[in-house]
Design an enzyme around this catalytic site. Structure first.
Site, PDB file in Angstrom:
ATOM      1  N   GLU A 127     -10.245  -0.626  -2.747  1.00 52.94           N
ATOM      2  CA  GLU A 127     -11.678  -0.800  -3.019  1.00 52.94           C
ATOM      3  C   GLU A 127     -12.421   0.426  -2.493  1.00 52.94           C
ATOM      4  O   GLU A 127     -11.853   1.207  -1.716  1.00 52.94           O
ATOM      5  CB  GLU A 127     -12.190  -2.064  -2.317  1.00 52.94           C
ATOM      6  N   PRO A 128     -13.700   0.583  -2.864  1.00 53.92           N
ATOM      7  CA  PRO A 128     -14.430   1.783  -2.417  1.00 53.92           C
ATOM      8  C   PRO A 128     -14.363   1.966  -0.894  1.00 53.92           C
ATOM      9  O   PRO A 128     -14.251   3.092  -0.413  1.00 53.92           O
ATOM     10  CB  PRO A 128     -15.862   1.518  -2.877  1.00 53.92           C
ATOM     11  N   SER A 132      -6.734   3.274   2.794  1.00 58.06           N
ATOM     12  CA  SER A 132      -5.591   3.130   3.715  1.00 58.06           C
ATOM     13  C   SER A 132      -5.709   1.826   4.498  1.00 58.06           C
ATOM     14  O   SER A 132      -4.710   1.173   4.802  1.00 58.06           O
ATOM     15  CB  SER A 132      -5.558   4.311   4.688  1.00 58.06           C
ATOM     16  N   THR A 158      -4.332   2.167 -11.426  1.00 58.46           N
ATOM     17  CA  THR A 158      -3.426   2.746 -12.422  1.00 58.46           C
ATOM     18  C   THR A 158      -3.177   1.702 -13.513  1.00 58.46           C
ATOM     19  O   THR A 158      -2.966   0.528 -13.210  1.00 58.46           O
ATOM     20  CB  THR A 158      -2.076   3.146 -11.766  1.00 58.46           C
ATOM     21  N   ILE A 338       7.347  31.610  -7.935  1.00 59.39           N
ATOM     22  CA  ILE A 338       8.401  32.327  -8.661  1.00 59.39           C
ATOM     23  C   ILE A 338       7.899  32.768 -10.047  1.00 59.39           C
ATOM     24  O   ILE A 338       8.283  33.812 -10.555  1.00 59.39           O
ATOM     25  CB  ILE A 338       9.680  31.451  -8.760  1.00 59.39           C
ATOM     26  N   GLU A 364      -0.129   4.847  -3.130  1.00 63.52           N
ATOM     27  CA  GLU A 364       0.801   3.880  -2.513  1.00 63.52           C
ATOM     28  C   GLU A 364       1.028   4.201  -1.023  1.00 63.52           C
ATOM     29  O   GLU A 364       2.128   4.057  -0.491  1.00 63.52           O
ATOM     30  CB  GLU A 364       2.100   3.785  -3.316  1.00 63.52           C
TER      31      GLU A 364
HETATM   32  C1  LIG Z   1      -4.483   8.508  -9.230  1.00 64.63           C
HETATM   33  C2  LIG Z   1      -4.523   7.340  -8.286  1.00 64.63           C
HETATM   34  C3  LIG Z   1      -3.945   6.142  -8.653  1.00 64.63           C
HETATM   35  C4  LIG Z   1      -4.005   5.031  -7.802  1.00 64.63           C
HETATM   36  N1  LIG Z   1      -3.498   3.826  -8.223  1.00 64.63           N
HETATM   37  C5  LIG Z   1      -3.759   2.713  -7.487  1.00 64.63           C
HETATM   38  C6  LIG Z   1      -3.429   1.403  -7.986  1.00 64.63           C
HETATM   39  O1  LIG Z   1      -2.850   1.260  -9.071  1.00 64.63           O
HETATM   40  N2  LIG Z   1      -3.782   0.329  -7.250  1.00 64.63           N
HETATM   41  C7  LIG Z   1      -4.412   0.438  -6.045  1.00 64.63           C
HETATM   42  O2  LIG Z   1      -4.705  -0.580  -5.433  1.00 64.63           O
HETATM   43  N3  LIG Z   1      -4.708   1.659  -5.532  1.00 64.63           N
HETATM   44  C8  LIG Z   1      -4.418   2.783  -6.225  1.00 64.63           C
HETATM   45  N4  LIG Z   1      -4.753   4.034  -5.735  1.00 64.63           N
HETATM   46  C9  LIG Z   1      -5.367   4.131  -4.413  1.00 64.63           C
HETATM   47  C10 LIG Z   1      -4.491   4.826  -3.399  1.00 64.63           C
HETATM   48  O3  LIG Z   1      -3.432   3.990  -2.998  1.00 64.63           O
HETATM   49  C11 LIG Z   1      -5.404   5.260  -2.238  1.00 64.63           C
HETATM   50  O4  LIG Z   1      -6.149   6.369  -2.728  1.00 64.63           O
HETATM   51  C12 LIG Z   1      -4.637   5.614  -0.986  1.00 64.63           C
HETATM   52  O5  LIG Z   1      -4.062   4.469  -0.432  1.00 64.63           O
HETATM   53  C13 LIG Z   1      -5.535   6.289   0.062  1.00 64.63           C
HETATM   54  O6  LIG Z   1      -6.736   5.598   0.231  1.00 64.63           O
HETATM   55  P1  LIG Z   1      -8.118   6.395   0.147  1.00 64.63           P
HETATM   56  O7  LIG Z   1      -8.101   7.216  -1.083  1.00 64.63           O
HETATM   57  O8  LIG Z   1      -9.236   5.450   0.312  1.00 64.63           O
HETATM   58  O9  LIG Z   1      -8.086   7.395   1.359  1.00 64.63           O
HETATM   59  P2  LIG Z   1      -8.548   7.073   2.870  1.00 64.63           P
HETATM   60  O10 LIG Z   1      -7.948   5.815   3.345  1.00 64.63           O
HETATM   61  O11 LIG Z   1     -10.026   7.216   2.948  1.00 64.63           O
HETATM   62  O12 LIG Z   1      -7.869   8.275   3.650  1.00 64.63           O
HETATM   63  C14 LIG Z   1      -8.400   9.587   3.658  1.00 64.63           C
HETATM   64  C15 LIG Z   1      -7.503  10.440   4.523  1.00 64.63           C
HETATM   65  O13 LIG Z   1      -7.474   9.924   5.857  1.00 64.63           O
HETATM   66  C16 LIG Z   1      -6.140   9.670   6.260  1.00 64.63           C
HETATM   67  N5  LIG Z   1      -6.071   8.483   7.087  1.00 64.63           N
HETATM   68  C17 LIG Z   1      -6.584   7.249   6.850  1.00 64.63           C
HETATM   69  N6  LIG Z   1      -6.301   6.405   7.844  1.00 64.63           N
HETATM   70  C18 LIG Z   1      -5.574   7.111   8.755  1.00 64.63           C
HETATM   71  C19 LIG Z   1      -4.975   6.795  10.016  1.00 64.63           C
HETATM   72  N7  LIG Z   1      -5.028   5.563  10.528  1.00 64.63           N
HETATM   73  N8  LIG Z   1      -4.303   7.770  10.662  1.00 64.63           N
HETATM   74  C20 LIG Z   1      -4.220   9.017  10.141  1.00 64.63           C
HETATM   75  N9  LIG Z   1      -4.765   9.377   8.951  1.00 64.63           N
HETATM   76  C21 LIG Z   1      -5.433   8.426   8.278  1.00 64.63           C
HETATM   77  C22 LIG Z   1      -5.373   9.474   4.952  1.00 64.63           C
HETATM   78  O14 LIG Z   1      -3.994   9.744   5.089  1.00 64.63           O
HETATM   79  C23 LIG Z   1      -6.060  10.462   4.018  1.00 64.63           C
HETATM   80  O15 LIG Z   1      -5.504  11.726   4.200  1.00 64.63           O
HETATM   81  C24 LIG Z   1      -4.647   5.156  -6.545  1.00 64.63           C
HETATM   82  C25 LIG Z   1      -5.201   6.391  -6.169  1.00 64.63           C
HETATM   83  C26 LIG Z   1      -5.162   7.470  -7.021  1.00 64.63           C
HETATM   84  C27 LIG Z   1      -5.820   8.753  -6.599  1.00 64.63           C
END
Ligand SMILES: Cc1cc2nc3c(=O)[nH]c(=O)nc-3n(C[C@H](O)[C@H](O)[C@H](O)COP(=O)(O)OP(=O)(O)OC[C@H]3O[C@@H](n4cnc5c(N)ncnc54)[C@H](O)[C@@H]3O)c2cc1C
Length: 380
Positions: A127-128, A132, A158, A338, A364
């Site tokens: 969700e927005p 993570s 996806t 390369i 994921e």
């Molecule tokens: C093309 C695409 C397809 C996707 N498909 C799906 C889908 O089919 N279904 C679905 O439910 N989701 C889907 N996602 C969502 C995807 O799983 C999330 O984008 C991912 O889990 C990361 O969440 P976020 O983007 O909110 O990043 P955030 O959680 O905001 O993280 C931002 C950064 O902070 C870091 N971070 C966060 N928490 C911590 C911590 N505790 N310690 C250290 N670092 C941390 C992260 O590693 C990342 O580098 C998709 C995303 C994309 C881009």
């Protein structure tokens, strides 16, 4: 210990390899340019039974395991990562949990359609404000009489634009209940109140559909619940163990495409009166790419093998995803280097592979999250 694939596994891998070589490799650039999958390709995947690889035979699938799926995913992703993620999500994030946690009625209704590819599947967790930290999700599911009523917004889904059915994770408990207050629901996309929001324009895997899914007073029968009330987070995480093996296999496939492209170019491109592949600097890059890919593939196969034995593979799946996704990006970077200037243009496929590889470290569970999962298990 036996590293030999069975005859059946080799046949399945070879079938996927020749399909990717014959149908995907030449079309991948066009699909990427048009940001759309090729319908003819999807239909051929139905003919080959790829959508139903892990669906049990009783419901019209092949009833194969995670190892066979990983073999296929490496090949399909070597040809086209957009097609590959579509297949991975369909099998690992929708078909697998539905088969494992769904009711007999849910299985009978949906698995045969998923097996043929008549219906594609999607997984709605993010969700927005809950990426993570998926346990903080806010989409609500309230029981009203004999119905569940869902409200909320899911992002980055996806197959969001192309699916016919999805698993939606929603809060049935209080906000304070965190992960324990989450339940899983099977939601047909044509249910009133479900709509597709923004279609995302992406850096890579452009031909795969990534959209918002909006849920506005979506009324579902009580039978739409998957598993028990409050079991949703367990289902979501167990599903991701399988899904991460799929994404790790995707990463190996992309990395292999990079290695093959790099070898071809290194043999063709001449500078200083000889093919650049004669220079040791280039040979070392190729050696490192090849070695890392072998190691990544072993991690993928080990995690898949464990899961097929019914053993817990949370750490192994996270390790495979962590290492394989970093390897894909390493290989994409080296392959582009390369290719020199040509690699930075769309004259060669490495430019697309470089963009496609990037997502494997994000979805994921991002790289940092895999490290958390692994260290938690190792230090316990
Ligand atoms: C093309 C695409 C397809 C996707 N498909 C799906 C889908 O089919 N279904 C679905 O439910 N989701 C889907 N996602 C969502 C995807 O799983 C999330 O984008 C991912 O889990 C990361 O969440 P976020 O983007 O909110 O990043 P955030 O959680 O905001 O993280 C931002 C950064 O902070 C870091 N971070 C966060 N928490 C911590 C911590 N505790 N310690 C250290 N670092 C941390 C992260 O590693 C990342 O580098 C998709 C995303 C994309 C881009």
């Amino acid at each position: 210990m036996d590293f030999q694939l069975t005859e059946q596994q080799q046949l399945i891998r070879d079938m996927a390899r020749s399909f990717a070589e014959g149908e995907l490799v030449q079309r991948a650039a066009r699909m990427d340019r048009e940001s759309a999958l090729d319908r003819e390709v999807l239909a051929k995947m139905s003919e080959l039974g790829l959508w139903g690889l892990t669906v049990p035979e009783a419901y019209g699938g092949f009833g194969l395991g995670n190892l066979e799926l990983a073999l296929v995913l490496e090949e399909i992703n070597r040809g086209c990562a957009s097609t590959g993620v579509t297949l991975s999500v369909h099998n690992s994030l929708l078909g697998a949990p539905l088969n494992k946690w769904g009711s007999e009625e849910q299985r009978r209704t949906w698995l045969p359609k998923l097996a043929t590819g008549e219906v594609l599947g999607a997984y709605c967790l993010t969700e927005p404000n809950a990426g993570s930290d998926a346990g903080s999700l806010r989409t609500s599911a309230k029981r009203v009489g004999e119905q569940w009523v869902l409200n909320g917004t899911k992002v980055w889904v996806t197959n969001g634009g192309t699916c016919g059915v999805m698993i939606v994770y929603a809060r049935t408990g209080t906000a304070e209940s965190r992960a324990k207050g989450i339940s899983a629901f099977l939601v047909p996309k044509d249910t009133p109140g479900v709509s597709v929001g923004k279609h995302e324009l992406k850096c890579g895997i452009r031909a795969s559909s990534t959209t918002e899914i909006l849920l506005d007073n979506v009324r579902l029968p009580l039978s739409a619940l998957i598993g028990k009330e409050g079991e949703g987070f367990t289902i979501a995480m167990d599903t991701l163990d399988g899904g991460r093996i799929g994404i790790a296999a995707q990463a190996v496939g992309i990395g292999r495409a990079c290695l093959e492209a790099a070898i071809k170019y290194a043999k063709e491109r001449e500078q200083f009166g000889q093919p650049i592949g004669n220079f040791q600097a280039i040979q070392w890059k190729i050696a490192d790419m090849s070695t890392r890919l072998d190691a990544a593939r072993l991690l993928v196969h080990k995690a898949a093998w464990l899961r097929d034995r019914g053993e817990r593979c949370t750490r192994e799946a996270a390790a495979a995803k962590l290492y394989a996704s970093q390897t894909a990006n390493f290989c994409a970077d080296e392959a582009l280097q390369i290719h020199g200037g040509a690699g930075y243009t769309d004259h060669f496929q490495v430019e697309r592979l470089f963009r496609d590889a990037r997502i494997t470290e994000i979805y994921e569970g991002a790289t940092d999250i895999q490290r958390i999962v692994i260290s938690r298990a190792v230090m316990a």
